[in-house]
Design an enzyme around this catalytic site. Structure first.
Site, mmCIF file in Angstrom:
data_model
loop_
_atom_site.group_PDB
_atom_site.id
_atom_site.type_symbol
_atom_site.label_atom_id
_atom_site.label_comp_id
_atom_site.label_asym_id
_atom_site.label_seq_id
_atom_site.Cartn_x
_atom_site.Cartn_y
_atom_site.Cartn_z
ATOM 1 N N LYS A 46 85.865 60.893 -2.822
ATOM 2 C CA LYS A 46 86.963 60.597 -2.025
ATOM 3 C C LYS A 46 87.132 58.959 -1.687
ATOM 4 O O LYS A 46 87.851 58.373 -1.900
ATOM 5 C CB LYS A 46 87.283 61.393 -0.842
ATOM 6 C CG LYS A 46 87.747 62.705 -1.291
ATOM 7 C CD LYS A 46 87.991 63.651 -0.117
ATOM 8 C CE LYS A 46 88.430 64.971 -0.515
ATOM 9 N NZ LYS A 46 89.045 65.919 0.708
ATOM 10 N N VAL A 70 72.029 63.098 2.377
ATOM 11 C CA VAL A 70 71.733 64.239 3.070
ATOM 12 C C VAL A 70 70.545 64.006 4.076
ATOM 13 O O VAL A 70 69.625 63.308 3.505
ATOM 14 C CB VAL A 70 71.819 65.710 2.516
ATOM 15 C CG1 VAL A 70 71.225 66.926 3.515
ATOM 16 C CG2 VAL A 70 73.140 66.090 1.886
ATOM 17 N N LYS A 79 64.171 64.799 15.003
ATOM 18 C CA LYS A 79 65.198 64.547 15.622
ATOM 19 C C LYS A 79 65.154 66.111 16.488
ATOM 20 O O LYS A 79 65.374 65.931 17.961
ATOM 21 C CB LYS A 79 66.602 64.541 15.002
ATOM 22 C CG LYS A 79 67.624 63.771 15.905
ATOM 23 C CD LYS A 79 68.632 63.333 15.055
ATOM 24 C CE LYS A 79 69.132 62.001 15.718
ATOM 25 N NZ LYS A 79 70.194 61.039 15.044
ATOM 26 N N LYS A 136 74.054 47.529 19.977
ATOM 27 C CA LYS A 136 72.862 48.128 20.257
ATOM 28 C C LYS A 136 71.860 47.140 20.956
ATOM 29 O O LYS A 136 71.826 45.945 20.492
ATOM 30 C CB LYS A 136 72.313 48.936 19.530
ATOM 31 C CG LYS A 136 73.206 50.217 19.550
ATOM 32 C CD LYS A 136 72.149 51.561 19.082
ATOM 33 C CE LYS A 136 72.829 52.709 19.171
ATOM 34 N NZ LYS A 136 72.001 53.674 18.812
ATOM 35 N N GLU A 137 71.145 47.472 21.739
ATOM 36 C CA GLU A 137 70.008 46.636 22.462
ATOM 37 C C GLU A 137 69.363 45.895 21.166
ATOM 38 O O GLU A 137 68.672 44.804 21.196
ATOM 39 C CB GLU A 137 68.973 47.368 23.345
ATOM 40 C CG GLU A 137 68.796 46.591 24.595
ATOM 41 C CD GLU A 137 67.654 47.470 25.522
ATOM 42 O OE1 GLU A 137 66.632 47.248 25.871
ATOM 43 O OE2 GLU A 137 68.071 48.650 25.578
ATOM 44 N N GLU A 163 78.608 62.039 9.584
ATOM 45 C CA GLU A 163 78.835 60.738 10.229
ATOM 46 C C GLU A 163 79.121 59.711 9.057
ATOM 47 O O GLU A 163 78.452 59.572 8.333
ATOM 48 C CB GLU A 163 77.533 60.372 10.766
ATOM 49 C CG GLU A 163 77.474 59.028 11.498
ATOM 50 C CD GLU A 163 76.123 58.800 12.000
ATOM 51 O OE1 GLU A 163 75.954 58.634 13.335
ATOM 52 O OE2 GLU A 163 75.362 58.253 11.144
ATOM 53 N N ALA A 175 70.349 45.995 8.963
ATOM 54 C CA ALA A 175 70.140 47.422 9.565
ATOM 55 C C ALA A 175 69.184 48.290 8.762
ATOM 56 O O ALA A 175 68.301 48.992 9.072
ATOM 57 C CB ALA A 175 71.264 48.303 9.565
ATOM 58 N N THR A 176 69.129 47.801 7.372
ATOM 59 C CA THR A 176 68.285 48.384 6.466
ATOM 60 C C THR A 176 66.912 47.728 6.757
ATOM 61 O O THR A 176 65.808 48.481 6.757
ATOM 62 C CB THR A 176 68.413 48.312 4.933
ATOM 63 O OG1 THR A 176 69.786 48.486 4.731
ATOM 64 C CG2 THR A 176 67.665 48.817 3.980
ATOM 65 N N HIS A 179 65.454 49.307 10.072
ATOM 66 C CA HIS A 179 65.176 50.801 9.800
ATOM 67 C C HIS A 179 63.719 50.899 9.557
ATOM 68 O O HIS A 179 62.947 51.516 9.837
ATOM 69 C CB HIS A 179 66.216 51.343 9.086
ATOM 70 C CG HIS A 179 65.967 52.702 9.257
ATOM 71 N ND1 HIS A 179 65.558 53.667 8.277
ATOM 72 C CD2 HIS A 179 66.760 53.676 9.985
ATOM 73 C CE1 HIS A 179 65.558 54.680 8.660
ATOM 74 N NE2 HIS A 179 66.272 54.925 9.520
HETATM 75 P P1 0O2 Z 1 68.371 58.055 10.282
HETATM 76 O O1 0O2 Z 1 66.953 57.881 9.444
HETATM 77 O O2 0O2 Z 1 69.524 56.947 9.569
HETATM 78 O O3 0O2 Z 1 69.000 59.445 9.884
HETATM 79 P P2 0O2 Z 1 72.593 60.649 19.625
HETATM 80 O O4 0O2 Z 1 72.617 61.680 19.092
HETATM 81 O O5 0O2 Z 1 74.298 60.182 19.842
HETATM 82 O O6 0O2 Z 1 72.028 60.467 21.111
HETATM 83 P P3 0O2 Z 1 71.913 59.325 17.473
HETATM 84 O O7 0O2 Z 1 72.096 60.786 16.652
HETATM 85 O O8 0O2 Z 1 70.671 58.607 17.155
HETATM 86 O O9 0O2 Z 1 71.997 59.680 18.988
HETATM 87 O O10 0O2 Z 1 73.339 58.396 17.123
HETATM 88 P P4 0O2 Z 1 73.554 56.900 17.145
HETATM 89 O O11 0O2 Z 1 72.921 56.055 17.960
HETATM 90 O O12 0O2 Z 1 74.851 56.675 16.914
HETATM 91 O O13 0O2 Z 1 72.619 56.648 15.703
HETATM 92 C C1 0O2 Z 1 73.175 57.471 14.704
HETATM 93 C C2 0O2 Z 1 72.739 56.620 13.282
HETATM 94 O O14 0O2 Z 1 72.904 55.173 13.307
HETATM 95 C C3 0O2 Z 1 70.930 56.720 13.253
HETATM 96 O O15 0O2 Z 1 70.412 57.800 12.621
HETATM 97 C C4 0O2 Z 1 70.794 55.343 12.447
HETATM 98 O O16 0O2 Z 1 71.100 55.726 10.958
HETATM 99 C C5 0O2 Z 1 71.805 54.563 12.960
HETATM 100 N N1 0O2 Z 1 71.486 53.724 13.952
HETATM 101 C C6 0O2 Z 1 71.321 53.756 15.319
HETATM 102 N N2 0O2 Z 1 70.920 52.776 15.821
HETATM 103 C C7 0O2 Z 1 70.112 52.142 15.231
HETATM 104 C C8 0O2 Z 1 69.345 50.827 15.185
HETATM 105 O O17 0O2 Z 1 68.936 50.231 16.358
HETATM 106 N N3 0O2 Z 1 69.027 50.453 13.998
HETATM 107 C C9 0O2 Z 1 69.177 50.997 12.960
HETATM 108 N N4 0O2 Z 1 68.461 50.310 11.845
HETATM 109 N N5 0O2 Z 1 69.970 51.993 12.520
HETATM 110 C C10 0O2 Z 1 70.419 52.431 13.768
HETATM 111 P P5 0O2 Z 1 68.959 58.084 12.892
HETATM 112 O O18 0O2 Z 1 68.698 59.692 12.997
HETATM 113 O O19 0O2 Z 1 68.272 57.419 14.085
HETATM 114 O O20 0O2 Z 1 68.268 57.723 11.552
#
Ligand code: 0O2
Length: 290
Positions: A46, A70, A79, A136-137, A163, A175-176, A179
């Site tokens: 889409k 996924v 998680k 974010k921090e 998401e 971010a990549t 991460h």
């Molecule tokens: P992955 O490996 O990408 O799947 P919450 O449930 O709201 O308490 P959550 O789910 O971590 O916390 O929500 P948030 O903070 O919105 O983060 C969701 C995703 O955003 C993360 O998934 C990351 O993909 C990305 N993200 C968030 N913060 C950061 C950061 O500081 N650096 C980077 N590179 N990515 C970030 P996951 O599950 O952490 O990881």
């Protein structure tokens, strides 16, 4: 631990799970994740279609690229551990099992994409997280929207969470890298690396803002490129169609003329030639459908 062959209920769906050494049968994961794969595939199609619609109209697309995934089983397990979740809770508590990432060229495009999503009827917004105004921090910047999205499976309709991360290509680059480093250091990133990354995130903001200042000029150039590509594509399809119905020598002449006009790089001439060719093709009922 559940006995071998227990029934688990996840979101009203019963999954028969066999436990082997404490690990769930891989088939269970397949069953849980399969509708999420469908959601990701559909959403990517889409959003790609939106890009295509803009480009077919010769317009600038606020979406540059879209990818989806996924969540990996290992990340779901991480998680689950972090949030102390049971398997029955993951679909409610983990909102990024289906993840879509939309990359934009300019910060301004992010608002346009958010508006597009807010106006859609096939996605219901659960919440929005603005990590651009409130980064974010770590220095992470991105706009997140959690949506409910319906998929249709043999078992019926499933309302899933997905998401959608929206960010510029520069934010995505940062971010990549960050991460991967988080993964390398298992969340215990050395202070000096953290500081460098934070400084780099400021550089990303500066880069995005520099690019925004020449946005109009870049968009004009890209629009011209898209318009020209569309016109050339129309011309070539018409020529190809004419080969089937018109006199070959006449078509060769038209083709020769096209190459000459193309060499001038003059868009107006190309557009005029395209209109004339359309009339000729119409006469043969061989008009192009791009
Ligand atoms: P992955 O490996 O990408 O799947 P919450 O449930 O709201 O308490 P959550 O789910 O971590 O916390 O929500 P948030 O903070 O919105 O983060 C969701 C995703 O955003 C993360 O998934 C990351 O993909 C990305 N993200 C968030 N913060 C950061 C950061 O500081 N650096 C980077 N590179 N990515 C970030 P996951 O599950 O952490 O990881």
């Amino acid at each position: 631990m559940n006995p071998k062959g227990s029934l688990y209920t996840v979101k009203n769906y019963e999954y028969k799970i066999e436990l082997r050494g404490g690990y769930m049968e891989i088939q269970l994961w397949r069953e849980i994740l399969s509708p999420y794969q469908l959601a990701v595939d559909e959403l990517v199609v889409k959003f790609n279609h939106i890009i295509q619609e803009y480009r077919n109209n010769g317009q600038y697309s606020p979406i540059e690229q879209v990818v989806g995934r996924v969540k990996k089983i290992s990340s779901i397990l991480d998680k689950m551990n972090k949030k102390n979740l049971a398997i029955e809770e993951i679909e409610d508590e983990i909102d990024d099992i289906a993840g879509i990432r939309i990359m934009c060229q300019f910060v301004e495009d992010i608002d346009r994409v958010v508006e597009i999503i807010r106006n859609r009827k096939d996605m219901e917004i659960k919440c929005e997280k603005d990590y651009i105004s409130h980064y974010k921090e770590s220095g992470y910047r991105s706009y997140h929207i959690i949506v409910y999205y319906d998929v249709y499976t043999l078992e019926g309709t499933r309302r899933l969470q997905a998401e959608i991360q929206i960010r510029t290509m520069a934010m995505n680059f940062w971010a990549t890298i960050e991460h991967s480093l988080q993964y390398k250091y298992h969340g215990n990133m050395p202070e000096h690396v953290r500081e460098r990354l934070y400084a780099a995130s400021d550089a990303i903001v500066a880069l995005d803002s520099e690019m925004s200042s020449v946005r109009d000029e870049i968009i004009d150039a890209q629009n011209l490129f898209t318009i020209k590509a569309n016109v050339v594509s129309d011309i070539l399809v018409n020529i190809q169609n004419l080969y089937h119905v018109a006199n070959k020598r006449e078509v060769l002449k038209i083709q020769e003329e096209f190459y000459q006009i193309f060499a001038t790089q003059d868009l107006e001439q190309l557009e005029r030639f395209c209109r004339e060719l359309d009339i000729i093709a119409e006469g043969y009922k061989a008009q192009s459908l791009r």
